[in-house]
Design an enzyme around this catalytic site. Sequence first.
Site, PDB file in Angstrom:
ATOM      1  N   SER A   7       0.789  -1.335   0.209  1.00 20.99           N
ATOM      2  CA  SER A   7       0.131  -0.108  -0.119  1.00 20.99           C
ATOM      3  C   SER A   7       0.854   1.295  -0.030  1.00 20.99           C
ATOM      4  O   SER A   7       0.175   2.404  -0.416  1.00 20.99           O
ATOM      5  CB  SER A   7      -0.969   0.117   1.302  1.00 20.99           C
ATOM      6  OG  SER A   7      -0.202  -0.237   2.470  1.00 20.99           O
ATOM      7  N   ASP A 156      -5.294   6.667   9.733  1.00 19.35           N
ATOM      8  CA  ASP A 156      -4.936   5.272  10.381  1.00 19.35           C
ATOM      9  C   ASP A 156      -3.413   5.392  11.130  1.00 19.35           C
ATOM     10  O   ASP A 156      -3.120   4.318  11.758  1.00 19.35           O
ATOM     11  CB  ASP A 156      -4.752   4.120   9.327  1.00 19.35           C
ATOM     12  CG  ASP A 156      -3.913   4.404   8.184  1.00 19.35           C
ATOM     13  OD1 ASP A 156      -3.030   5.188   8.311  1.00 19.35           O
ATOM     14  OD2 ASP A 156      -4.025   3.748   7.240  1.00 19.35           O
ATOM     15  N   HIS A 159      -0.174   5.196   6.851  1.00 19.21           N
ATOM     16  CA  HIS A 159      -0.208   5.420   5.520  1.00 19.21           C
ATOM     17  C   HIS A 159       0.104   6.945   5.307  1.00 19.21           C
ATOM     18  O   HIS A 159      -0.573   7.943   5.904  1.00 19.21           O
ATOM     19  CB  HIS A 159      -1.403   4.974   4.788  1.00 19.21           C
ATOM     20  CG  HIS A 159      -1.341   3.594   4.435  1.00 19.21           C
ATOM     21  ND1 HIS A 159      -2.387   2.721   5.529  1.00 19.21           N
ATOM     22  CD2 HIS A 159      -0.797   2.649   4.055  1.00 19.21           C
ATOM     23  CE1 HIS A 159      -1.995   1.509   5.175  1.00 19.21           C
ATOM     24  NE2 HIS A 159      -1.218   1.170   4.281  1.00 19.21           N
TER      25      HIS A 159
END
Length: 197
Positions: A7, A156, A159
């Site tokens: 990611s 979060d 990221h």
Amino acid sequence: MLIVGDSLSSAHRMEPSQGWVSLLQAKLATQTDTPPAIVNASRGGKTLTNALEELPALLTAHHPDVVVLELGGNDAILGAKRDAIERDLSRLIELSRAQGARVAILGFAVPPAFDKDGSADLLREAYVTVAKTQGIALLPSLLGDISTTPALLQDDGIHPNAAAQPRVLENAWPTLRPLLLGDARDGATVRTSGASK
């Protein structure tokens, strides 16, 4: 150039054009008259096992000159053992080299909040061991100080957000530039400190 990542390289929760890989393509267009094409085979949640399943077909389809491995973070957070991470990373490197590609690792430093049972140390040591054994370029932490800068993180806490993507590219560029612009041989310097600016 083939990027096999998770990611951190897939423009997680943003437009692909905002991600650091797209910014890299734009930067390369200003650096050379014949910029290398970039194939981004990154997706959220990808593990080394997933990459081992996918890489042979990717190599056959694209014949990359450079393979960038941005992997290992999910494995460490999910509890993989150090020897398994080292084995799988080494296998990915060997498969890439067998097709004539030069290889670099863009590493991930597990943030303290996600460090379960010493996964941060385990992953850091695995990267260094593999890079030294294989003689390839290593950036220990693609995110560098982004991970400790809340304004550059998504909600979060792990990221990087869109505003952080130019910084991610800035971190990666010193490792990738020699490979992409053809002024380094395989066996480039192993980076054991943070990204240079």
